[in-house]
Design an enzyme around this catalytic site. Structure first.
Site, short mmCIF file in Angstrom:
data_model
loop_
_atom_site.label_atom_id
_atom_site.label_comp_id
_atom_site.label_asym_id
_atom_site.label_seq_id
_atom_site.Cartn_x
_atom_site.Cartn_y
_atom_site.Cartn_z
N ARG A 77 0.82 -1.21 0.00
CA ARG A 77 0.00 0.00 0.00
C ARG A 77 0.85 1.26 0.00
O ARG A 77 0.70 2.12 -0.86
CB ARG A 77 -0.90 0.03 1.24
CG ARG A 77 -1.83 -1.14 1.35
CD ARG A 77 -2.31 -1.26 2.78
NE ARG A 77 -3.00 -0.05 3.21
CZ ARG A 77 -4.31 0.06 3.30
NH1 ARG A 77 -5.08 -0.95 2.99
NH2 ARG A 77 -4.86 1.18 3.71
N THR A 78 1.73 1.36 0.99
CA THR A 78 2.51 2.59 1.11
C THR A 78 3.45 2.76 -0.07
O THR A 78 3.63 3.85 -0.61
CB THR A 78 3.28 2.58 2.44
OG1 THR A 78 2.37 2.31 3.49
CG2 THR A 78 3.94 3.92 2.69
N LYS B 241 21.03 -11.17 2.44
CA LYS B 241 22.27 -11.95 2.39
C LYS B 241 23.36 -11.29 3.21
O LYS B 241 24.53 -11.48 2.96
CB LYS B 241 22.73 -12.13 0.94
CG LYS B 241 21.75 -12.92 0.10
CD LYS B 241 22.16 -12.89 -1.37
CE LYS B 241 20.99 -13.21 -2.29
NZ LYS B 241 20.95 -12.31 -3.45
N ARG C 50 11.46 2.47 4.16
CA ARG C 50 10.75 1.83 5.27
C ARG C 50 11.68 0.77 5.83
O ARG C 50 12.28 0.00 5.09
CB ARG C 50 9.46 1.18 4.82
CG ARG C 50 8.91 0.26 5.92
CD ARG C 50 7.49 -0.13 5.72
NE ARG C 50 6.59 0.99 5.87
CZ ARG C 50 5.28 0.86 5.97
NH1 ARG C 50 4.73 -0.34 5.94
NH2 ARG C 50 4.51 1.91 6.09
N HIS D 223 5.99 7.52 11.42
CA HIS D 223 5.46 7.31 10.06
C HIS D 223 4.83 8.64 9.65
O HIS D 223 3.61 8.79 9.63
CB HIS D 223 4.43 6.17 10.09
CG HIS D 223 4.02 5.69 8.73
ND1 HIS D 223 4.46 6.26 7.55
CD2 HIS D 223 3.20 4.68 8.36
CE1 HIS D 223 3.92 5.63 6.53
NE2 HIS D 223 3.15 4.66 6.99
#
Lengths: 315, 426
Positions: A65-66, A93, A115, A143
């Protein structure tokens, strides 16, 4: 977009959180976002202020969504967008956040939208790169674009933010939305009350600007203009933080009966994705008080404004 | 081979001595001490004029980690020794949580031998309390003690099972061995990364609550009382933990306490914008708690101050706060951190150095740590007021993860002696 005060200019290099913003900054972003929202509604294509600019979406946590919201916002303004859901790439990794950031930085993007699951992740990144960093959620910290879109939605629905009583209910402790939105609302003059199970209320919410943080949802709903429900992560419901899903719904679920305790025209919000039947009844989520889909719409507008201001569009 | 140091300000917490004087050293030991600004000895081969600097016993640090064996890229016994000597530490205890864990006789001997071969500081190995430090099976405490293990500890992660802890302490008591335990109820500490409270909540970081330490301390002092074991509560971070220790002591328990030098200097706010050099466990507490700890030190409730030296390379620290390793390099800043409590705090000079000299010497039963006739001539000459800027690049430790980086400090070691031999000069 002329600022409200002629002597005001937006001077921030990054958007790492609501903390550090001035009410004038927030008003400026909201005004610009509002104009983008109007353009979209009117079917008018916005000026391509980010033509030739590169925006990189760097998502260490999955969030369709974001990430899509940022991607659409950047494209609407003419930017080239690269979206990297790093949750399943080289970072797994053993490459660190900083190594990834340095690598991307060498490709000279104009903005990095990040994010990360760790609080402070965006801040760490911003110390190591030369471009604008936009925090799209760091751990349980902030946020900011979610907070801004919440404010824009409220402002459009209610016509103002100042003086409103906003109740935010749910898992306050683990919610970056609760932190950012509480701070932003407080800065803009709203009265914010937090509510949730005792085990999910952190200490010191007064320093975010919350007027209260309690466990009696029914009592705090009285006189509320806005009720914002937070998503309850399923792993908190297994007995470690609260007994069960049904007990949570009994005390903290938003039902029609409960909503009736708030002001008659109270607005219902949710940052999504919703757990229907856990924190909110479907009837309410889809009902006339709900502005949940508008929040998504405003999300794109706010991100257009933020990218405009930070990625080099200087108009 | 004799040496005298004249024109010094002699500081010795064991005799409450703070006076000008001279000291005579022969065959690695303190032969004589004379008070008086003009005091000298005759017939001495070498004379060193201290120029009025403080002459104090070399520091004894009861809690140092190195990376040897297994993580030599972090620190070796040799690099730790060099860092220690420049910080005025002449004796230190190394923790057993290396790779492999120091949990048997051969490894205790290995550490002792490597220390002798490579290092000028006196290094004492601590043995693991349980095999592999897994908290399950008691290690060979008696044999390791005979081989030179000075104390036993389970390292950063205490034994979770109270029965295992009780038996280990009972057994250690029967061998006359000392147990050092970090009081920490791990279930409460959980995944915490900094001091629990409003500051952590706002930063979105999970907290380490003080009650985890209190509950851990209550368990361990109770078991010390029950078993008669000598217990060191490692790195106490709140005054309330000291109350728990003091109450047990009044009932006759053999309980000692230590505090980390950095927790007397920093508070949780120093974490600031997710500064991982300030990520330590126990965490920097709030300012009220830090002040409480300082008051307790002044009141003599903290027996020893440790560096809690825990070298971590950049790859362990250049990470988001929650993912970074715990630990701070501390060997080179202990004395300055304590002198800060003299310059800007309530301690006299003697009180500032007692918890790193007489205190640990008493707990461990060591002859050094005092300016006394026949004691080993482990000494430092330091300038208590000398200002300096602590910069990472200048530190001698192989890992320079110091929370003091960029800080202006006061008090500097100018010369260090071990067994009468000068091993460091600034």
């Amino acid at each position: 977009m002329a600022p409200r005060r002629p002597d005001y200019t937006f001077t921030h290099e990054h958007l790492l959180g609501i903390e550090g913003l001035h009410p004038l900054d927030i008003a400026h972003i909201l005004d610009l976002a509002d104009s983008y929202a109007e353009k979209t509604r009117g079917g008018i294509r916005p000026d391509p202020v980010l033509t030739g600019k590169t925006v990189v979406n760097l998502f260490f946590e999955n969030s369709t969504r974001t990430m899509s919201s940022f991607e659409i916002a950047a494209r609407r303004l003419g930017a080239d967008v690269v979206s990297m859901p790093v949750a399943n790439s080289s970072v797994k990794k053993g490459e660190t956040l900083i190594d990834t950031a340095m690598t991307l930085n060498a490709m000279k993007p104009d903005a990095l939208v990040v994010r990360h699951s760790a609080s402070g992740g965006a801040k760490l990144l911003s110390r190591k790169v030369d471009c604008a960093v936009i925090n799209a959620g760091d751990g349980t910290h902030e946020h900011p674009t979610q907070a801004l879109l919440d404010l824009l939605t409220i402002r459009r629905v209610k016509g103002r933010i100042e003086g409103l009583k906003v109740v935010i209910c749910g898992d306050i402790a683990h919610s970056r939305v609760a932190r950012s939105t509480t701070m932003a609302l407080h800065l803009m003059g709203a009265r914010v009350h937090l509510c949730g199970p005792r085990t999910l209320i952190p200490p010191g919410t007064d320093t975010w600007g919350a007027e209260s943080a309690g466990t009696d949802f029914d009592a705090v709903l009285k006189g509320a203009d806005v009720v914002m429900m937070l998503r309850l992560q399923l792993e908190r419901m297994n007995g470690s933080f609260l007994p069960s899903r049904r007990e949570y719904f009994r005390y903290f679920g938003l039902t029609a009966e409960r909503l009736a305790l708030a002001k008659p025209n109270a607005t219902v919000m949710h940052p999504g994705p919703m757990n229907r039947g856990v924190e909110i009844e479907s009837k309410i989520a889809d009902g006339p008080s709900s502005v949940i889909t508008q929040q998504v719409e405003m999300g794109v507008a706010v991100r257009e404004a933020v990218l405009h201001l930070l990625a080099g569009g200087k108009s | 081979m004799s040496l005298q140091i004249v024109n010094a300000r002699l500081l010795d917490p064991s005799t409450d001595l703070d006076a000008p004087g001279a000291i005579l050293i022969e065959e690695g030991r303190i032969k004589d001490i004379r008070e008086g600004a003009e005091a000298t000895f005759t017939g001495v081969k070498t004379t060193l004029d201290a120029g009025g600097l403080c002459l104090a016993p070399g520091l004894i640090d009861m809690r140092v980690k190195t990376g040897e064996p297994g993580d030599e890229q972090k620190e070796t016994l040799e690099t730790a020794s060099r860092a220690a000597l420049s910080g005025g530490i002449t004796s230190f205890v190394v923790m057993p949580d290396t790779r492999p864990v120091i949990d048997d006789v051969a490894l205790v001997q290995f550490i002792a031998e490597r220390a002798r071969e490579t290092s000028k500081a006196r290094i004492y190995p601590a043995g693991g309390l349980t095999v592999g430090l897994t908290g399950e099976a008691m290690a060979e405490l008696g044999l390791m003690a005979d081989a030179g293990a000075i104390l036993f500890t389970n390292g950063d992660i205490p034994i979770a099972n109270a029965q295992v802890m009780k038996r280990a302490m009972a057994y250690a008591a029967s061998r006359g061995a000392i147990v050092m335990s970090r009081p920490d109820e791990r279930a409460l500490t959980g995944s915490g990364v900094m001091n629990a409270g409003a500051f952590a909540a706002r930063a979105g970081l999970s907290g380490i609550p003080a009650d985890a330490e209190w509950i851990g301390a209550m368990r361990d002092v109770t078991l010390a009382e029950q078993t008669g074991c000598t217990l060191i509560l490692d790195q106490v971070s709140t005054a309330r933990t000291l109350e728990i220790a003091t109450a047990a002591r009044k009932r006759g328990a053999k309980v000692y306490t230590t505090a980390a030098a950095h927790s007397l200097f920093f508070n949780e706010r120093d974490v600031g914008d997710y500064l991982t050099y300030c990520k330590v466990n126990p965490p920097f507490r709030d300012e009220t708690t830090r002040q409480g700890l300082i008051a307790a030190l002044k009141a003599g409730e903290i027996d020893a101050v440790v560096s809690a030296h825990d070298p971590q390379p950049p790859e362990e620290k250049r990470l988001p706060f929650g993912e970074a390793a715990f630990g701070a390099a501390g060997l080179e800043t202990v004395l300055s951190a304590l002198l800060n409590l003299h310059h800007d705090g309530p301690l006299t000079l003697l009180e500032a150095i007692a918890p790193v000299t007489l205190g640990p010497a008493t707990i461990l039963g060591l002859p050094q740590g005092r300016l006394a006739k026949d004691a080993p001539a482990d000494m430092i000459l330091f300038n208590p007021g000398k200002p300096w800027l602590c910069e990472r690049e200048d530190l001698l430790s192989r890992s320079t993860n110091s929370p003091f980086d960029g800080r202006r400090l006061q008090g500097r070691v100018m010369q260090t002696f071990v067994g009468g031999e000068r091993v460091f000069k600034r």
